[in-house]
Design a protein around this motif. Structure first.
Motif, mmCIF file in Angstrom:
data_model
loop_
_atom_site.group_PDB
_atom_site.id
_atom_site.type_symbol
_atom_site.label_atom_id
_atom_site.label_comp_id
_atom_site.label_asym_id
_atom_site.label_seq_id
_atom_site.Cartn_x
_atom_site.Cartn_y
_atom_site.Cartn_z
ATOM 1 N N THR A 298 43.258 30.140 30.900
ATOM 2 C CA THR A 298 41.973 30.151 31.585
ATOM 3 C C THR A 298 42.098 30.289 33.102
ATOM 4 O OG1 THR A 298 40.945 28.855 29.815
ATOM 5 C CG2 THR A 298 39.815 28.889 31.936
ATOM 6 N N PRO A 299 42.983 29.521 33.775
ATOM 7 C CA PRO A 299 43.067 29.665 35.242
ATOM 8 C C PRO A 299 43.455 31.075 35.680
ATOM 9 C CG PRO A 299 44.130 27.644 34.534
ATOM 10 C CD PRO A 299 43.840 28.431 33.303
ATOM 11 N N TYR A 300 44.389 31.688 34.967
ATOM 12 C CA TYR A 300 44.850 33.017 35.361
ATOM 13 C C TYR A 300 43.788 34.068 35.082
ATOM 14 C CZ TYR A 300 49.342 30.637 35.595
ATOM 15 O OH TYR A 300 50.353 29.768 35.913
ATOM 16 N N ILE A 301 43.089 33.917 33.961
ATOM 17 C CA ILE A 301 42.009 34.860 33.664
ATOM 18 C C ILE A 301 40.873 34.694 34.668
ATOM 19 C CG2 ILE A 301 40.285 35.511 31.935
ATOM 20 C CD1 ILE A 301 42.253 34.712 29.775
ATOM 21 N N ALA A 302 40.563 33.431 35.018
ATOM 22 C CA ALA A 302 39.496 33.178 36.002
ATOM 23 C C ALA A 302 39.860 33.765 37.353
ATOM 24 C CB ALA A 302 39.247 31.680 36.118
ATOM 25 N N SER A 303 41.128 33.643 37.737
ATOM 26 C CA SER A 303 41.557 34.198 39.023
ATOM 27 C C SER A 303 41.399 35.711 39.047
ATOM 28 C CB SER A 303 43.015 33.814 39.287
ATOM 29 O OG SER A 303 43.494 34.409 40.467
ATOM 30 N N THR A 304 41.680 36.342 37.932
ATOM 31 C CA THR A 304 41.550 37.803 37.865
ATOM 32 C C THR A 304 40.094 38.226 37.859
ATOM 33 O OG1 THR A 304 43.624 37.926 36.640
ATOM 34 C CG2 THR A 304 42.178 39.850 36.542
ATOM 35 N N LEU A 305 39.247 37.489 37.115
ATOM 36 C CA LEU A 305 37.835 37.867 37.002
ATOM 37 C C LEU A 305 37.042 37.588 38.258
ATOM 38 C CD1 LEU A 305 37.018 36.643 33.362
ATOM 39 C CD2 LEU A 305 37.448 38.984 34.128
ATOM 40 N N SER A 306 37.539 36.677 39.090
ATOM 41 C CA SER A 306 36.794 36.324 40.303
ATOM 42 C C SER A 306 36.618 37.513 41.232
ATOM 43 C CB SER A 306 37.508 35.187 41.047
ATOM 44 O OG SER A 306 38.804 35.602 41.468
ATOM 45 N N HIS A 307 37.472 38.512 41.096
ATOM 46 C CA HIS A 307 37.345 39.700 41.935
ATOM 47 C C HIS A 307 36.321 40.686 41.390
ATOM 48 C CE1 HIS A 307 40.898 38.434 44.196
ATOM 49 N NE2 HIS A 307 41.555 38.280 43.034
ATOM 50 N N TRP A 308 35.881 40.483 40.155
ATOM 51 C CA TRP A 308 35.012 41.464 39.518
ATOM 52 C C TRP A 308 33.642 40.912 39.117
ATOM 53 C CZ3 TRP A 308 37.280 46.148 39.705
ATOM 54 C CH2 TRP A 308 38.684 46.191 39.829
ATOM 55 N N LEU A 309 33.563 39.602 38.868
ATOM 56 C CA LEU A 309 32.314 39.013 38.376
ATOM 57 C C LEU A 309 31.750 38.021 39.377
ATOM 58 C CD1 LEU A 309 33.260 38.269 34.650
ATOM 59 C CD2 LEU A 309 31.910 40.199 35.512
ATOM 60 N N PRO A 310 30.436 37.777 39.269
ATOM 61 C CA PRO A 310 29.839 36.732 40.117
ATOM 62 C C PRO A 310 30.457 35.367 39.791
ATOM 63 C CG PRO A 310 28.142 38.146 39.179
ATOM 64 C CD PRO A 310 29.428 38.526 38.521
ATOM 65 N N ALA A 311 30.461 34.461 40.735
ATOM 66 C CA ALA A 311 31.145 33.168 40.594
ATOM 67 C C ALA A 311 30.610 32.348 39.430
ATOM 68 C CB ALA A 311 31.018 32.372 41.903
ATOM 69 N N HIS A 312 29.296 32.414 39.173
ATOM 70 C CA HIS A 312 28.733 31.586 38.099
ATOM 71 C C HIS A 312 29.071 32.129 36.705
ATOM 72 C CE1 HIS A 312 25.671 34.723 38.785
ATOM 73 N NE2 HIS A 312 25.316 34.526 37.505
ATOM 74 N N TRP A 313 29.552 33.365 36.623
ATOM 75 C CA TRP A 313 29.948 33.918 35.336
ATOM 76 C C TRP A 313 31.432 33.704 35.032
ATOM 77 C CZ3 TRP A 313 26.940 35.738 31.573
ATOM 78 C CH2 TRP A 313 25.643 36.123 31.879
#
Length: 439
Positions: free
Chosen positions: A83-98
């Motif tokens: 989860t932390p690594y996926i969240a770090s990657t998605l933070s560049h592409w998705l809004p923070a609340h998603w």
């Protein structure tokens, strides 16, 4: 923990789940017949597998404890690992609340997919493909797990047994092999090409010998040629010449008054030596073996074996001779067309939809040839002629017919009230469901 450490833990959990999944399927699917063969050959692991199959409670308890514990641990570790690594990657592409929800779903999907593919689906398919080999390899480690977790196993297994007794649900499977199981195996072998049609029919006939009466294989009394004590030498020679048999019954005027039998070879020797053929004073008449008509083919074969004879007279409860059965008759009943000489077949196919059938053909042969499951009230007759008499409720006449199971049975030849031959044709229309008789 680092990503590498988490990956190592997940791989270890997948390996553990793989072990329990393969054990569950392999020990449940392993064939007892094959395991007994291996045990008889000295493989001790086969004895251990048979023991677990006989008392599967402890085995299933350990498997379920292992699978559920690994699944829970896999979910916990997987969520924290990815989860932390996926969240770090998605933070560049998705809004923070998603990001939190999406990363959790992707992490859950990734871990679940790994466990389904590598810990469940693939191991179980391997275990199903070769259950005995897998069971033999995993039985000792599984017994070790049972020993280590014995207190927990006893607790859960005891509770399960208690619930089964309260609900009156059987906790052990019935592994008794029935005749239907054997027939199913032979059908599967025939479909796979391991057995050809003749081999399958012969093996089925062997299993049916216990239920088929000996009268279905005998030569009926009207076809028996016998010698009488009152026959002179000329009459004896004529009967022997007209009926070149190996043995002849010797009777006192009528067939039911049997005195014994003579061997035609001994009669020939007496003729060569210019001795008399007077049966009254002859010492060549031997005691005749007699069996009741209630015997099955299997029991008749056992009688031949124990008494060292190759033929016997079949007699009913009224001491009337019904016929004569020989060892060749019993062999023909089992092997069918394999031992019949050309021209002796009782069922002759005219084309794919019609057959000429001898009236004395055993009903079991008719069922096999026409692929009919059963005849109505078949305990009341033994031959296809008997079937016609039962269905018509009278002595059949030429052109009388019966329709049953999609076939028309028509009498085409009568010999002194005896049904000599029938024509069986397949009915093209399948609308007829009930047997019908036509006069």
């Amino acid at each position: 923990m680092t990503l590498v450490e988490n990956l190592f833990i997940i791989l270890a959990l997948i390996f553990t789940s793989c072990f329990f999944s393969m054990s569950e399927i392999a020990l449940a699917a392993a064939r007892k017949i094959r395991l007994r063969q291996l045990a008889d050959d000295g493989d001790q692991r086969a004895h251990l597998v048979l023991g677990l199959q006989t008392h599967p409670g402890n085995f299933f308890t350990v498997v379920q404890i292992g699978l559920n514990a690994v699944a829970i641990m896999g979910g916990i570790v997987g969520e924290s690992a990815f989860t932390p690594y996926i969240a770090s990657t998605l933070s560049h592409w998705l809004p923070a609340h998603w990001v939190p929800q999406t990363s959790f779903i992707l992490s859950f999907t990734l871990v679940t997919s790994l466990f389904i593919l590598f810990a469940d689906l693939m191991p179980k398919r391997i275990a199903m493909a070769m259950p005995e080999a897998v069971a033999l390899r995993l039985v000792k480690p599984l017994l070790t797990c049972i020993l280590i977790l014995k207190p927990i196993v006893l607790l859960f297994n005891g509770l399960a047994n208690l619930i089964f007794r309260v609900l009156r649900v059987p906790a052990e499977r019935n592994d008794d092999i029935t005749s239907d199981d054997i027939y199913a195996v032979m059908d599967a072998g025939a479909e796979a090409g391991v057995l050809d049609t003749n081999e399958q029919q012969m093996m089925e006939s062997v299993f049916q010998m216990q239920s088929i009466p000996v009268t279905s294989a005998m030569t009926a009394r009207e076809s028996i040629a016998f010698l009488s004590l009152g026959d002179d030498e000329t009459m004896l020679k004529r009967k022997i010449a007209d009926n070149p048999h190996h043995k002849f019954l010797v009777c006192d005027g009528q067939l039911d008054a049997i005195k014994g039998f003579v061997n035609s070879t001994e009669l020939l020797i007496r003729l060569i030596n210019e001795q008399t053929l007077d049966l009254k004073s002859s010492s060549v008449v031997q005691t005749c073996p007699i069996i009741p008509d209630t015997l099955s083919l299997s029991e008749a074969l056992e009688y031949f074996k124990s008494h060292r004879v190759d033929f016997a007279v079949v007699m009913n409860e009224y001491a009337l001779v019904l016929g004569v059965v020989t060892f060749n008759d019993l062999q023909s009943a089992v092997m069918g067309s394999w031992v019949l000489a050309e021209g002796e077949e009782q069922i002759v196919a005219r084309d794919e939809d019609s057959w000429l059938v001898d009236g004395v053909t055993p009903i079991t042969d008719v069922l096999r040839t026409l692929q009919i499951d059963e005849m109505p009230h078949s305990q009341n007759y033994e031959t296809i002629a008997g079937f016609m008499m039962f269905m018509l409720k009278k002595i059949p006449r030429r052109t009388d017919s019966v329709s049953y199971a999609g076939y028309k049975f028509e009498v085409v030849d009568i010999d002194d009230y005896k049904v000599d031959q029938l024509l069986v044709t397949r009915i093209k229309s399948n609308t007829e469901s009930e047997p019908a008789a036509q006069h």
